[in-house]
Design a protein around this motif. Sequence first.
Motif, PDB file in Angstrom:
ATOM      1  N   GLU A   1     -10.837 -51.292  34.227  1.00  0.00           N
ATOM      2  CA  GLU A   1     -12.265 -51.004  34.363  1.00  0.00           C
ATOM      3  C   GLU A   1     -13.033 -51.386  33.102  1.00  0.00           C
ATOM      4  O   GLU A   1     -14.173 -51.853  33.180  1.00  0.00           O
ATOM      5  CB  GLU A   1     -12.473 -49.522  34.684  1.00  0.00           C
ATOM      6  CG  GLU A   1     -12.013 -49.110  36.065  1.00  0.00           C
ATOM      7  CD  GLU A   1     -12.734 -49.888  37.170  1.00  0.00           C
ATOM      8  OE1 GLU A   1     -13.973 -50.023  37.110  1.00  0.00           O
ATOM      9  OE2 GLU A   1     -12.044 -50.378  38.084  1.00  0.00           O
TER      10      GLU A   1
ATOM     11  N   GLY B   1     -18.507 -54.396  38.982  1.00  0.00           N
ATOM     12  CA  GLY B   1     -17.482 -55.425  38.956  1.00  0.00           C
ATOM     13  C   GLY B   1     -18.037 -56.738  39.479  1.00  0.00           C
ATOM     14  O   GLY B   1     -18.698 -56.767  40.518  1.00  0.00           O
TER      15      GLY B   1
ATOM     16  N   LYS C   1     -13.830 -54.932  33.313  1.00  0.00           N
ATOM     17  CA  LYS C   1     -14.989 -55.130  34.192  1.00  0.00           C
ATOM     18  C   LYS C   1     -16.283 -54.810  33.445  1.00  0.00           C
ATOM     19  O   LYS C   1     -17.286 -55.529  33.570  1.00  0.00           O
ATOM     20  CB  LYS C   1     -14.873 -54.238  35.424  1.00  0.00           C
ATOM     21  CG  LYS C   1     -13.768 -54.622  36.390  1.00  0.00           C
ATOM     22  CD  LYS C   1     -13.741 -53.664  37.577  1.00  0.00           C
ATOM     23  CE  LYS C   1     -12.569 -53.947  38.506  1.00  0.00           C
ATOM     24  NZ  LYS C   1     -12.509 -52.972  39.631  1.00  0.00           N
TER      25      LYS C   1
ATOM     26  N   LYS D   1     -14.707 -62.091  41.663  1.00  0.00           N
ATOM     27  CA  LYS D   1     -13.638 -62.844  41.020  1.00  0.00           C
ATOM     28  C   LYS D   1     -13.614 -64.283  41.530  1.00  0.00           C
ATOM     29  O   LYS D   1     -13.653 -64.522  42.735  1.00  0.00           O
ATOM     30  CB  LYS D   1     -12.284 -62.191  41.311  1.00  0.00           C
ATOM     31  CG  LYS D   1     -11.988 -60.976  40.466  1.00  0.00           C
ATOM     32  CD  LYS D   1     -10.551 -60.530  40.699  1.00  0.00           C
ATOM     33  CE  LYS D   1     -10.194 -59.362  39.804  1.00  0.00           C
ATOM     34  NZ  LYS D   1      -8.788 -58.935  40.039  1.00  0.00           N
TER      35      LYS D   1
END
Length: 272
Positions: free
Chosen positions: A29, A237, A32, A240
């Motif tokens: 995290e 986040g 992120k 990706k």
Amino acid sequence: MGRPVMDAKVDKPLSRKDYERKLRDLHAELVKLQEWAKRAGAKICIVFEGRDGAGKGGVIKAITERVSPRVFRVLALPPPTEREKSQMYIQRYLPHLPAAGEIVIFDRSWYNRAGVERVMGFCTEEQAKAFLQIAPAVEKAIVDSGVILLKYWLEVGQKEQTRRMEERITDPRKVWKLSPMDLKSYSRWYDYSRARDDMFRATDTAWAPWYAVHSDDKRGARLDVISHILSSIPYEGLPKEKIKLPKRQKSNGYEESNFARNWITQTSVQRS
């Protein structure tokens, strides 16, 4: 005193296995958070204060061990120079505040004046009181400039502090952590308690509140602080991107050579 991050001292500390599993998830995290801060241009400042031996260094290490030092910058300023002593007290800290995309962690901060300097007589009572008056206004300006400011106080019990100080004396890996100032500070527990209480009363504000952490359980304290930091910042986040390693180029006749004259191996290192 401040808003608690941990509700109480725990009876049974986490096992190493559970701690490492939870820390791994929190590290993911924090990565992120790092990428979001870079993309969003966020400015984040985290201040750590507390008693000697309370575990500030361990908390900071747990936060930073899996992220980029170019984004997460740790500041532990040395004693002020003669020039800096002549400046407005907080002035020497201001150039180190975060720019866009940076997360700055202060391992002790401008609150030295409210703590060690006041207790150990490095400033006058008038100077300490003047600092406590001006600090909330300076922090209001910092927050109004767009900085997310988080302030943590780590509180260790007398018995556990004694154990940790004695460990610093006997463990050659930790002796560097013990200074003559630490020994003097250790003897002035209640002076520090009074200074801490004054500091909270004056500087625990709506725009820059203090958060207090019981740190007798080092592992629990580290997990709680990281979890609180993550819950206090509105990061997201990022999507990706699919990454695939490219093919390596062909050798085109290149042959590996023994380019280094000296190689270090387990058998070549002499052990006493």
